[in-house]
Write a protein that holds these residues in place. Structure first.
Motif, short mmCIF file in Angstrom:
data_model
loop_
_atom_site.label_atom_id
_atom_site.label_comp_id
_atom_site.label_asym_id
_atom_site.label_seq_id
_atom_site.Cartn_x
_atom_site.Cartn_y
_atom_site.Cartn_z
N SER A 1 0.83 -1.21 0.00
CA SER A 1 0.00 0.00 0.00
C SER A 1 0.86 1.26 0.00
CB SER A 1 -0.95 0.00 1.21
OG SER A 1 -0.24 -0.15 2.43
N ALA A 2 2.06 1.20 0.58
CA ALA A 2 2.97 2.36 0.56
C ALA A 2 3.44 2.67 -0.86
CB ALA A 2 4.16 2.12 1.47
N VAL A 3 3.72 1.64 -1.64
CA VAL A 3 4.11 1.84 -3.04
C VAL A 3 3.00 2.53 -3.81
CG1 VAL A 3 4.52 0.63 -5.22
CG2 VAL A 3 5.77 -0.04 -3.18
N LEU A 4 1.77 2.07 -3.63
CA LEU A 4 0.64 2.66 -4.34
C LEU A 4 0.43 4.11 -3.93
CD1 LEU A 4 -1.83 -0.36 -4.17
CD2 LEU A 4 -0.39 0.33 -6.08
N ALA A 5 0.58 4.40 -2.63
CA ALA A 5 0.40 5.77 -2.15
C ALA A 5 1.48 6.69 -2.70
CB ALA A 5 0.41 5.79 -0.62
N ASN A 6 2.72 6.21 -2.73
CA ASN A 6 3.83 7.03 -3.23
C ASN A 6 3.68 7.37 -4.71
OD1 ASN A 6 5.08 7.09 -0.73
ND2 ASN A 6 6.36 5.30 -1.16
N SER B 1 4.01 0.40 -15.51
CA SER B 1 5.24 -0.41 -15.51
C SER B 1 6.07 -0.15 -14.26
CB SER B 1 6.06 -0.10 -16.77
OG SER B 1 5.36 -0.47 -17.93
N LEU B 2 6.13 1.13 -13.85
CA LEU B 2 6.88 1.47 -12.65
C LEU B 2 6.24 0.84 -11.42
CD1 LEU B 2 9.10 3.09 -11.23
CD2 LEU B 2 7.53 5.05 -11.17
N MET B 3 4.90 0.91 -11.34
CA MET B 3 4.21 0.29 -10.22
C MET B 3 4.44 -1.22 -10.21
SD MET B 3 0.15 0.40 -9.20
CE MET B 3 -0.39 0.07 -10.86
N GLU B 4 4.33 -1.85 -11.37
CA GLU B 4 4.50 -3.30 -11.44
C GLU B 4 5.90 -3.70 -10.99
OE1 GLU B 4 3.62 -6.98 -14.51
OE2 GLU B 4 3.84 -4.94 -15.30
N GLU B 5 6.91 -2.97 -11.43
CA GLU B 5 8.28 -3.30 -11.07
C GLU B 5 8.52 -3.15 -9.56
OE1 GLU B 5 11.94 -4.79 -11.36
OE2 GLU B 5 10.41 -4.72 -12.95
N GLN B 6 7.99 -2.08 -8.97
CA GLN B 6 8.17 -1.87 -7.54
C GLN B 6 7.43 -2.93 -6.72
OE1 GLN B 6 7.64 2.11 -6.08
NE2 GLN B 6 8.73 3.06 -7.80
N ARG C 1 -9.05 8.92 1.22
CA ARG C 1 -8.00 9.78 0.67
C ARG C 1 -6.85 8.90 0.22
NH1 ARG C 1 -7.12 10.02 6.24
NH2 ARG C 1 -4.97 9.65 6.89
N VAL C 2 -6.05 9.41 -0.67
CA VAL C 2 -4.86 8.68 -1.12
C VAL C 2 -3.92 8.48 0.06
CG1 VAL C 2 -2.84 8.73 -2.61
CG2 VAL C 2 -5.03 9.54 -3.48
N GLY C 3 -3.46 7.27 0.26
CA GLY C 3 -2.53 6.97 1.34
C GLY C 3 -3.17 6.50 2.63
N LEU C 4 -4.51 6.46 2.67
CA LEU C 4 -5.17 6.04 3.92
C LEU C 4 -4.83 4.59 4.25
CD1 LEU C 4 -7.14 6.54 6.24
CD2 LEU C 4 -9.00 5.85 4.70
#
Length: 389
Positions: free
Chosen positions: A79-84, A123-128, A289-292
């Motif tokens: 979830s931290a990756v998605l929020a960032n 692609s960046l999200m998938e790689e992380q 909210r984003v990051g919740l």
């Protein structure tokens, strides 16, 4: 139909999750519409993805599927990756079983509230996310950890079953959460497979604790294993369930070898155990909210809690999250930890704690009119596949 000239008939006696008779008119009306001729999802439908028809509308979304080796804090890292990357999690389902984790997340762009179309960002999200799933010393983690993107509408619970089945979690030797808290022989499902030579069926008998969605889990698994259910008899006696299925393979054959029977037994036992969550459930509600999700899972991790199952949903502007938790060692949660959580996040969101019983010994028999129900039998044919598509 599936069995000669038989007419497909469904007869269900149902109660709510509190074991009470359903009397609410809106609920009854919704069930009738969902199961009626217009109750299936079409390719262009904008409804709650992979949930029952018409529950909530979340607009456009990108579905992300993840599966890999579980470890404490993994959901927090995801979830931290998605929020960032400024992705908002509109809905999610997370299951763990045999030290594996599978999750389906529905995300959208935080500025447009629509599905993410930028392939560079995806692609960046998938790689992380792949890097996080590989972040384990297990030698097989890179081979089996994977992510994928989907715009499909498969029911999310069935999709999680399919992901675990493809991952062969039924062969895992890991200790499940349920095993850690319940060592009684009665917990292990009793599953047998017999041949009915004169009728040309294999008969699968399942005896285990009763719970919501038990039949769904079993039928989904049989269907995904390429078996067709022709007849079934389902009954519930207090905390116990007994289910009997007459099946054949899609090619019309019955189960001929001991290896086939053993595989069916293992897969059904895994399907029954995946949804079992015992210990504590934490229900949190706050303005979305984003990051919740990242914030909440971080707090759970920092307080030494491990999430064994989770459900995330968005209703209007409110995020409604349910987490089933244990401590990082798999033991019951100390109530002092819960009080610390209340102080840390109770001022920003509604916070409710429920005890999920380790056994059903305290089960209350429903109303007398329901308790007296006889064993109910009904038929399945190919029509059932439409509801599992």
């Amino acid at each position: 139909m599936a069995d000669g000239s038989w007419t497909v008939i469904f007869l269900f006696h149902v109660i709510d999750q509190q074991g009470k008779k359903i009397t609410d008119g809106k609920t009854i009306d919704y069930i009738e519409k969902a199961l009626g001729p217009k109750g299936h999802i079409t390719a262009g439908a904008k409804t709650w993805p992979s949930k029952q028809v018409g529950v909530h509308s979340v607009g456009d979304h990108t579905a992300i599927e993840l599966i890999g080796r579980d470890r404490p804090g993994l959901l927090s890292e995801i979830s931290a990756v998605l929020a960032n990357l400024r992705f908002n999690v509109a809905a999610a389902e997370v299951w763990t079983h045999n030290r594996r984790i599978a999750c389906v997340l529905y995300v959208n762009d935080d500025t447009t509230c629509r599905a993410v179309g930028d392939q560079t960002r995806l692609s960046l999200m998938e790689e992380q996310l792949k890097n996080i799933l590989r972040g384990c010393d297990d030698e097989d983690s890179e081979k089996v950890a994977r992510t994928s993107f989907s715009m499909g509408f498969t029911h999310v619970d069935r999709r999680l079953h399919q992901m675990f089945f493809a991952d062969r979690d039924y062969e895992g030797g890991g200790v499940t959460t349920a095993d850690q808290v319940d060592h009684t022989p009665s917990f292990k499902p009793e599953i047998t497979v017999e041949r009915l030579e004169d009728k040309g069926y294999s008969v699968v008998n399942v005896k285990c604790r009763d719970r919501a969605k038990l039949m769904f889990d079993i039928v989904c698994t049989l269907t995904d294993m390429q078996y067709v259910v022709f007849h079934a008899a389902i009954s519930s006696d207090g905390p116990h369930a007994s289910q009997e299925y007459y099946i054949r393979h899609m090619d019309g054959c019955i189960l001929d070898t001991e290896g086939e029977k053993e595989r069916v037994i293992k897969c059904l036992e895994a399907a029954i155990r995946r949804r079992v969550s015992e210990g504590l459930s934490l229900e949190l509600c706050a303005k979305d909210r984003v990051g919740l999700l990242s914030e909440v899972t971080r707090i759970l991790r920092e307080n030494g809690l491990s999430v064994t199952r989770a459900g995330v949903s968005t209703v209007g502007e409110q995020a409604v999250n349910v987490f089933y938790v244990r401590d990082a060692s798999g033991n019951p949660v100390d109530m002092k930890t819960i009080e610390a959580l209340r102080k840390e996040i109770g001022h920003t969101m509604l916070f409710n704690v429920k005890k999920v019983p380790a056994s059903r010994s305290a089960y209350k028999e429903p109303e007398a009119s329901i308790a007296g129900w006889p064993k109910t039998s009904f038929f399945f044919g190919n029509l059932f596949e439409r509801f599992l598509a």
